[in-house]
Design a protein around this motif. Structure first.
Motif, PDB file in Angstrom:
ATOM      1  N   ALA A  62      -3.611 -14.564  -7.058  1.00 48.47           N
ATOM      2  CA  ALA A  62      -3.908 -14.991  -8.437  1.00 48.47           C
ATOM      3  C   ALA A  62      -4.471 -16.419  -8.462  1.00 48.47           C
ATOM      4  O   ALA A  62      -5.311 -16.737  -9.297  1.00 48.47           O
ATOM      5  N   TYR A  63      -3.978 -17.263  -7.557  1.00 53.16           N
ATOM      6  CA  TYR A  63      -4.433 -18.658  -7.513  1.00 53.16           C
ATOM      7  C   TYR A  63      -5.620 -18.838  -6.573  1.00 53.16           C
ATOM      8  O   TYR A  63      -6.191 -19.918  -6.497  1.00 53.16           O
ATOM      9  N   GLN A  64      -5.972 -17.780  -5.828  1.00 51.71           N
ATOM     10  CA  GLN A  64      -7.037 -17.860  -4.811  1.00 51.71           C
ATOM     11  C   GLN A  64      -6.773 -19.027  -3.845  1.00 51.71           C
ATOM     12  O   GLN A  64      -7.604 -19.929  -3.702  1.00 51.71           O
ATOM     13  N   VAL A  65      -5.587 -18.990  -3.246  1.00 53.89           N
ATOM     14  CA  VAL A  65      -5.176 -20.053  -2.317  1.00 53.89           C
ATOM     15  C   VAL A  65      -6.167 -20.146  -1.160  1.00 53.89           C
ATOM     16  O   VAL A  65      -6.544 -19.145  -0.564  1.00 53.89           O
ATOM     17  N   MET A  66      -6.614 -21.388  -0.875  1.00 55.58           N
ATOM     18  CA  MET A  66      -7.668 -21.613   0.123  1.00 55.58           C
ATOM     19  C   MET A  66      -7.136 -22.133   1.450  1.00 55.58           C
ATOM     20  O   MET A  66      -7.838 -22.118   2.445  1.00 55.58           O
ATOM     21  N   ALA A  67      -5.929 -22.706   1.440  1.00 51.12           N
ATOM     22  CA  ALA A  67      -5.401 -23.319   2.664  1.00 51.12           C
ATOM     23  C   ALA A  67      -3.883 -23.284   2.622  1.00 51.12           C
ATOM     24  O   ALA A  67      -3.289 -23.031   1.579  1.00 51.12           O
ATOM     25  N   MET A  68      -3.275 -23.552   3.760  1.00 53.14           N
ATOM     26  CA  MET A  68      -1.818 -23.619   3.820  1.00 53.14           C
ATOM     27  C   MET A  68      -1.407 -25.012   4.291  1.00 53.14           C
ATOM     28  O   MET A  68      -1.887 -25.434   5.353  1.00 53.14           O
ATOM     29  N   PRO A  69      -0.537 -25.708   3.575  1.00 52.27           N
ATOM     30  CA  PRO A  69      -0.024 -25.339   2.258  1.00 52.27           C
ATOM     31  C   PRO A  69      -1.035 -25.686   1.169  1.00 52.27           C
ATOM     32  O   PRO A  69      -1.877 -26.552   1.363  1.00 52.27           O
ATOM     33  N   SER A  70      -0.931 -25.013   0.044  1.00 50.23           N
ATOM     34  CA  SER A  70      -1.703 -25.364  -1.154  1.00 50.23           C
ATOM     35  C   SER A  70      -0.703 -25.646  -2.253  1.00 50.23           C
ATOM     36  O   SER A  70       0.264 -24.890  -2.412  1.00 50.23           O
ATOM     37  N   SER A  71      -0.928 -26.719  -2.992  1.00 48.14           N
ATOM     38  CA  SER A  71       0.007 -26.993  -4.074  1.00 48.14           C
ATOM     39  C   SER A  71      -0.754 -27.304  -5.359  1.00 48.14           C
ATOM     40  O   SER A  71      -1.879 -27.826  -5.320  1.00 48.14           O
ATOM     41  N   ASN A 114      16.874 -28.560  -1.845  1.00 50.37           N
ATOM     42  CA  ASN A 114      17.611 -28.283  -3.079  1.00 50.37           C
ATOM     43  C   ASN A 114      16.723 -27.737  -4.193  1.00 50.37           C
ATOM     44  O   ASN A 114      17.206 -27.429  -5.267  1.00 50.37           O
ATOM     45  N   PHE A 115      15.408 -27.651  -3.963  1.00 48.55           N
ATOM     46  CA  PHE A 115      14.536 -27.126  -5.020  1.00 48.55           C
ATOM     47  C   PHE A 115      14.458 -25.603  -4.950  1.00 48.55           C
ATOM     48  O   PHE A 115      14.981 -24.978  -4.015  1.00 48.55           O
ATOM     49  N   THR A 116      13.757 -25.022  -5.949  1.00 43.34           N
ATOM     50  CA  THR A 116      13.658 -23.559  -6.033  1.00 43.34           C
ATOM     51  C   THR A 116      12.714 -23.024  -4.954  1.00 43.34           C
ATOM     52  O   THR A 116      11.581 -23.472  -4.853  1.00 43.34           O
ATOM     53  N   VAL A 117      13.204 -22.070  -4.182  1.00 46.94           N
ATOM     54  CA  VAL A 117      12.344 -21.428  -3.178  1.00 46.94           C
ATOM     55  C   VAL A 117      12.237 -19.949  -3.537  1.00 46.94           C
ATOM     56  O   VAL A 117      13.242 -19.267  -3.714  1.00 46.94           O
ATOM     57  N   ALA A 118      10.999 -19.493  -3.678  1.00 45.82           N
ATOM     58  CA  ALA A 118      10.746 -18.097  -4.055  1.00 45.82           C
ATOM     59  C   ALA A 118      10.067 -17.392  -2.882  1.00 45.82           C
ATOM     60  O   ALA A 118       9.622 -18.036  -1.928  1.00 45.82           O
ATOM     61  N   TYR A 119       9.997 -16.076  -2.973  1.00 48.35           N
ATOM     62  CA  TYR A 119       9.362 -15.299  -1.900  1.00 48.35           C
ATOM     63  C   TYR A 119       8.349 -14.323  -2.497  1.00 48.35           C
ATOM     64  O   TYR A 119       8.642 -13.652  -3.480  1.00 48.35           O
ATOM     65  N   ASP A 120       7.170 -14.283  -1.891  1.00 42.78           N
ATOM     66  CA  ASP A 120       6.138 -13.332  -2.323  1.00 42.78           C
ATOM     67  C   ASP A 120       5.460 -12.754  -1.082  1.00 42.78           C
ATOM     68  O   ASP A 120       4.386 -13.191  -0.677  1.00 42.78           O
ATOM     69  N   GLY A 121       6.128 -11.798  -0.472  1.00 44.22           N
ATOM     70  CA  GLY A 121       5.604 -11.192   0.762  1.00 44.22           C
ATOM     71  C   GLY A 121       4.353 -10.361   0.539  1.00 44.22           C
ATOM     72  O   GLY A 121       3.595 -10.104   1.479  1.00 44.22           O
ATOM     73  N   GLU A 122       4.131  -9.928  -0.717  1.00 38.36           N
ATOM     74  CA  GLU A 122       2.947  -9.098  -1.000  1.00 38.36           C
ATOM     75  C   GLU A 122       1.700  -9.936  -1.253  1.00 38.36           C
ATOM     76  O   GLU A 122       0.596  -9.395  -1.324  1.00 38.36           O
ATOM     77  N   GLY A 123       1.890 -11.220  -1.453  1.00 37.93           N
ATOM     78  CA  GLY A 123       0.736 -12.113  -1.629  1.00 37.93           C
ATOM     79  C   GLY A 123       0.046 -12.008  -2.982  1.00 37.93           C
ATOM     80  O   GLY A 123      -1.126 -12.349  -3.099  1.00 37.93           O
ATOM     81  N   LYS A 124       0.790 -11.554  -4.018  1.00 38.72           N
ATOM     82  CA  LYS A 124       0.148 -11.420  -5.337  1.00 38.72           C
ATOM     83  C   LYS A 124      -0.114 -12.784  -5.985  1.00 38.72           C
ATOM     84  O   LYS A 124      -1.140 -12.998  -6.616  1.00 38.72           O
ATOM     85  N   ASN A 167       7.260 -18.907  -0.740  1.00 36.75           N
ATOM     86  CA  ASN A 167       7.047 -18.589   0.671  1.00 36.75           C
ATOM     87  C   ASN A 167       6.180 -17.334   0.799  1.00 36.75           C
ATOM     88  O   ASN A 167       6.342 -16.367   0.061  1.00 36.75           O
ATOM     89  N   LEU A 168       5.261 -17.364   1.790  1.00 38.16           N
ATOM     90  CA  LEU A 168       4.307 -16.261   1.949  1.00 38.16           C
ATOM     91  C   LEU A 168       4.415 -15.613   3.325  1.00 38.16           C
ATOM     92  O   LEU A 168       3.484 -14.943   3.786  1.00 38.16           O
ATOM     93  N   ASP A 169       5.540 -15.806   3.997  1.00 32.85           N
ATOM     94  CA  ASP A 169       5.717 -15.168   5.308  1.00 32.85           C
ATOM     95  C   ASP A 169       5.709 -13.653   5.166  1.00 32.85           C
ATOM     96  O   ASP A 169       6.206 -13.115   4.183  1.00 32.85           O
ATOM     97  N   GLU A 170       5.167 -12.968   6.180  1.00 31.77           N
ATOM     98  CA  GLU A 170       5.216 -11.503   6.153  1.00 31.77           C
ATOM     99  C   GLU A 170       6.649 -11.029   6.370  1.00 31.77           C
ATOM    100  O   GLU A 170       7.056  -9.996   5.865  1.00 31.77           O
ATOM    101  N   ASN A 171       7.383 -11.784   7.183  1.00 36.83           N
ATOM    102  CA  ASN A 171       8.772 -11.451   7.465  1.00 36.83           C
ATOM    103  C   ASN A 171       9.684 -12.490   6.800  1.00 36.83           C
ATOM    104  O   ASN A 171       9.686 -13.658   7.186  1.00 36.83           O
ATOM    105  N   LYS A 172      10.460 -12.021   5.829  1.00 42.52           N
ATOM    106  CA  LYS A 172      11.306 -12.935   5.052  1.00 42.52           C
ATOM    107  C   LYS A 172      12.336 -13.653   5.927  1.00 42.52           C
ATOM    108  O   LYS A 172      12.709 -14.799   5.652  1.00 42.52           O
ATOM    109  N   ASP A 173      12.779 -12.998   6.999  1.00 45.44           N
ATOM    110  CA  ASP A 173      13.782 -13.612   7.881  1.00 45.44           C
ATOM    111  C   ASP A 173      13.260 -14.898   8.518  1.00 45.44           C
ATOM    112  O   ASP A 173      14.027 -15.814   8.790  1.00 45.44           O
ATOM    113  N   ASP A 174      11.943 -14.952   8.777  1.00 46.30           N
ATOM    114  CA  ASP A 174      11.349 -16.176   9.344  1.00 46.30           C
ATOM    115  C   ASP A 174      11.538 -17.336   8.371  1.00 46.30           C
ATOM    116  O   ASP A 174      11.846 -18.458   8.762  1.00 46.30           O
ATOM    117  N   ALA A 175      11.350 -17.041   7.074  1.00 50.27           N
ATOM    118  CA  ALA A 175      11.497 -18.081   6.047  1.00 50.27           C
ATOM    119  C   ALA A 175      12.952 -18.517   5.927  1.00 50.27           C
ATOM    120  O   ALA A 175      13.247 -19.708   5.807  1.00 50.27           O
TER     121      ALA A 175
END
Lengths: 71, 164
Positions: free
Chosen positions: B121-130, B107-117, B89-97
């Protein structure tokens, strides 16, 4: 000397560029409903309909009408 | 005449603006995120030897919401075959997520990266990107956005990698 100065000015101008691209994941606030250019889609489409029928000569949207707004 | 050091500086400035987006065939960049619920550190490379579906999402993105039930279904069906979904998740506010996850439980793994590192690293071009990553840590498929026909395409890619 003068060309050096010009070069430095160009370099500084590039470094102080104020434009920063917004990354795709940084658009959360822009995606909020109150950030949309038109808050009410229905009202916006009615306004555009009236505008087109009265300003047919300006073109660019669709077929113009006679000014009655009923096309 | 502009001097050579100045020309070099200008050249470096122009070059620094171009970055390479992660593409099929590239080794998946490793990056550190944390589990969204317990803040436990989570490295993307922790899941080597598994086929990983790495998804970058945000609560404000409608196609992300559309993708969640599909990803949950794929995870449920294929997890026994060494398949893992990591949704960062890339929300600026974790509570939104967290509020989003209350409404759309998975039931899958959900991680949080509010800093956008990680997306950097992947140079994400769109939302969502997988990114579908094979057992050797190589990106095999990049999927931008999520449409109605995406599930069949993703499923076919996953099955071919899992059966290899």
């Amino acid at each position: 000397m003068r060309t050096d100065l010009l070069g430095w000015c160009l370099g500084i101008a590039l470094l102080t560029s104020a434009c920063a691209p917004v990354k795709p994941w940084e658009r959360g606030i822009l995606a909020k409903p109150h950030m949309a250019p038109e808050t009410d889609i229905l009202v916006a489409s009615l306004r555009q309909h009236m505008h087109i029928s009265k300003e047919a000569s300006s073109g660019g949207h669709s077929a113009g009408g006679g000014g009655c707004g009923c096309n | 005449m502009i001097k050579k050091p100045l020309l070099s500086l200008l050249f470096c400035l122009f070059c620094s603006t171009s970055a390479q987006a992660a593409s099929p065939g590239d080794e998946a960049p490793d990056c550190l995120t944390s589990d969204i619920e317990d803040n436990h550190p989570l490295h993307i490379s922790d899941h080597r030897n598994k086929v990983v579906y790495l998804d970058f999402w945000a609560s404000w993105c409608p196609p992300c919401k559309k993708s969640f039930p599909v990803l949950d279904r794929l995870h449920r069906e294929l997890k026994a075959q060494n398949f893992e979904v990591i949704a960062v998740n890339l929300d600026e506010n974790k509570d939104d997520a967290l509020a989003f996850l209350q409404d759309n439980p998975v039931n899958f793994t959900v991680a949080y990266d509010g800093e956008g590192k990680c997306p950097e690293a992947y140079q994400v071009m769109a939302m969502p990107s997988s990114y579908i990553i094979d057992k050797n840590g190589v990106i095999r498929k990049v999927h931008l956005g999520f449409r109605d026909g995406s599930e069949a395409e993703i499923r076919a890619t996953l099955l071919s990698l899992l059966n290899n």
